[in-house]
Design an enzyme around this catalytic site. Structure first.
Site, PDB file in Angstrom:
ATOM      1  N   TYR A 178      17.394   2.016   2.724  1.00 46.57           N
ATOM      2  CA  TYR A 178      17.654   1.416   1.415  1.00 46.57           C
ATOM      3  C   TYR A 178      18.773   2.135   0.675  1.00 46.57           C
ATOM      4  O   TYR A 178      19.185   1.702  -0.400  1.00 46.57           O
ATOM      5  CB  TYR A 178      16.399   1.457   0.524  1.00 46.57           C
ATOM      6  CG  TYR A 178      15.163   0.898   1.160  1.00 46.57           C
ATOM      7  CD1 TYR A 178      15.228  -0.183   2.023  1.00 46.57           C
ATOM      8  CD2 TYR A 178      13.919   1.448   0.901  1.00 46.57           C
ATOM      9  CE1 TYR A 178      14.088  -0.702   2.613  1.00 46.57           C
ATOM     10  CE2 TYR A 178      12.770   0.932   1.480  1.00 46.57           C
ATOM     11  CZ  TYR A 178      12.863  -0.129   2.334  1.00 46.57           C
ATOM     12  OH  TYR A 178      11.726  -0.635   2.913  1.00 46.57           O
ATOM     13  N   HIS A 231       0.812  -1.224   0.000  1.00 50.17           N
ATOM     14  CA  HIS A 231       0.000   0.000   0.000  1.00 50.17           C
ATOM     15  C   HIS A 231       0.843   1.271   0.000  1.00 50.17           C
ATOM     16  O   HIS A 231       0.336   2.359   0.219  1.00 50.17           O
ATOM     17  CB  HIS A 231      -0.954   0.013   1.209  1.00 50.17           C
ATOM     18  CG  HIS A 231      -0.292  -0.387   2.492  1.00 50.17           C
ATOM     19  ND1 HIS A 231      -0.793  -1.376   3.300  1.00 50.17           N
ATOM     20  CD2 HIS A 231       0.837   0.039   3.084  1.00 50.17           C
ATOM     21  CE1 HIS A 231      -0.005  -1.537   4.341  1.00 50.17           C
ATOM     22  NE2 HIS A 231       0.985  -0.682   4.244  1.00 50.17           N
TER      23      HIS A 231
END
Length: 488
Positions: free
Chosen positions: A258, A171
């Site tokens: 990340y 989502h």
């Protein structure tokens, strides 16, 4: 319509309830069977009681079953949804705790980085067991909808090795779109059109239009910096937007782990995160949040059960993809969303074997991806770094090759920015030994890893991280919720 849906990991009580109520918002789905399965009988009993209360309150002929025997739950299922967390919070705590000893500070640790890679090692053997059961006992051509993280690795394994029709669902895109609609002053997110593409948790809004008007980088930056809340909570995302020219779907905390630039120096971390909520960069933030949520639910279960006895309001159907995909497949009503599938040319400048997240349309013919998307070069480069780690991680998880696992961790952007090769080798040994009960593919490697740990001279530290908070008690949570109600 009458068909069977199986939910694996249904003990994720809040999420299962959301998926279930979404499904019942589809008028044609009120005669389906929903089979719940989990390794925890206690959690199954709780979620079954909640779902049966919903069915009773709405007078629907939906059948709800619950079984710790997974194969029995999957028998004849046309759709299988997975939301498992292998190892639970116990293993997850090691995903955060052990890397901290080597200077690796993670906010979430469920996608890549040291924690996400080990999470994948635990999940993938189980995902492949699910796929075996689906091939053998589910309905012919059954579709597997994976919600579990690490999304790309799990989906990659299910498609490449599990040989099951699989789509990964998240989502993040929807949440990013809601933010953008708010800062641009839209009355609702429906005024916003967008193409968002990349890989899970690193998707990029490569085209944005508000009521048909194209929104450029400068306008987006100005709108975010003018927002009284997001300007503080999303400092890192805004910085990436300024440098890359496009906005990332992922939260400030997620995105920070990340990349190799923002969490590698402890003294720099506070500059880029916000401590108003866990998702904005707190060390181990999602672990704390998950622990508090579990404790709260266990304590307040009677209230959750009582609140289930309410009529379903289709207008409050969530934007989770699952129910919309099933509705499109079964009724032909077209649904546009963003899905995790094997690339195969959908994104022109990412590898064919990668699991990408990009726009697609669903109808009776299946999920039809929009091909020919080309990412900006910086976005593609960032995605490529993660894809290479994901590929090695999947192959290591399937083969049980601990050396390949160490190379995957070594190539992780944040790990490589912080730790030396010697530290990575020892850290992986330590994590594999600590989590051995959930890593059957590494059973033969564990004795040698234990011996290396005894002989190792690599120094570690006792470090809680740059921005750690303690788990709050039920009393503290009650007081906070009460204060929020009074403030409103």
């Amino acid at each position: 319509m009458s068909f069977k849906i199986a939910i694996i990991g249904a003990g994720s009580v809040g999420f299962t309830k959301k998926l279930f109520t979404d499904l019942l918002c589809v008028p044609e789905f009120r005669d389906i069977e929903v089979a719940l399965t989990d390794i925890s009988q206690h959690n199954l009993d709780m979620i079954r009681a909640i779902l049966e209360k919903i069915v009773e309150a709405n007078g629907f002929p939906v059948k709800v079953t619950a079984d710790t025997d997974r194969r029995r739950a999957l028998e004849g299922a046309k759709y299988i949804i997975s939301c498992v967390r292998v190892g639970g919070l116990e293993a997850y705590a090691d995903d955060i705790r052990i890397p901290l000893k080597y200077g690796i500070d993670q906010c979430v640790g469920d996608t890549i980085c040291a924690g996400g890679i080990l999470y994948g090692q635990r999940n993938i053997p189980v995902i492949l067991d699910f796929c075996k059961d689906i091939r053998e006992v589910a309905a012919p051509g059954a579709k597997f909808l994976n919600y579990a993280n690490p999304m790309a690795m799990n989906t990659w394994a299910a498609i490449e090795y599990g040989k099951v029709d699989t789509v990964g669902l998240c989502h993040g895109v929807q949440h990013g779109a809601e933010q953008i609609a708010e800062i641009l002053g839209a009355k609702s997110v429906s005024e916003l059109d967008y193409i968002c593409s990349g890989i899970n948790h690193q998707t990029w809004f490569v085209d944005l239009r508000l009521n048909g008007r194209k929104i450029g980088k400068d306008e987006l930056v100005a709108a975010f910096e003018a927002h009284p809340v997001f300007s503080q909570q999303e400092k890192l995302r805004i910085d990436v937007l300024k440098r890359f020219g496009v906005y990332s779907t992922e939260s400030n905390g997620h995105l920070s782990e990340y990349l190799p630039w923002y969490r590698k120096r402890p003294e720099e971390i506070a500059r880029w995160i916000d401590m108003s909520d866990w998702i904005h960069g707190e060390t181990g933030g999602y672990l704390r949040h998950s622990t508090e949520t579990r404790n709260w639910f266990e304590t307040e279960f009677p209230q959750f059960l009582a609140s289930a006895a309410k009529p379903i309001d289709p207008a409050r159907r969530s934007n989770e993809h699952a129910s919309h995909i099933l509705e499109a497949l079964e009724t032909g009503r077209v649904y546009r969303g963003h899905f995790n599938v094997k690339n195969n040319g959908v994104i022109t400048n990412l590898p064919a074997d990668a699991i990408i997240e990009s726009p697609g349309f669903v109808d009776r013919f299946g999920i039809n991806m929009v091909s020919g998307v080309t990412l900006p070069e910086a976005c593609a480069a960032t995605c490529m770094a993660s894809i290479n780690v994901q590929r090695m991680s999947v192959h290591a998880a399937v083969s049980g090759d601990i050396d390949l696992l160490k190379l995957a961790v070594l190539h992780d952007p944040l790990v490589g920015a912080v730790a030396t090769p010697e530290e990575v080798w020892q850290m992986v040994d330590e994590m594999v030994v600590a989590q051995a009960r959930w890593l059957p593919q590494y059973a033969d490697a564990v004795p040698a890893a234990k011996e290396r740990l005894v002989k190792s001279s690599v120094k570690t530290r006792d470090w809680a991280g740059a921005a750690r908070r303690n788990v709050r008690s039920i009393e503290e949570l009650r007081a906070e919720k009460s204060a929020l109600k009074k403030a409103v």
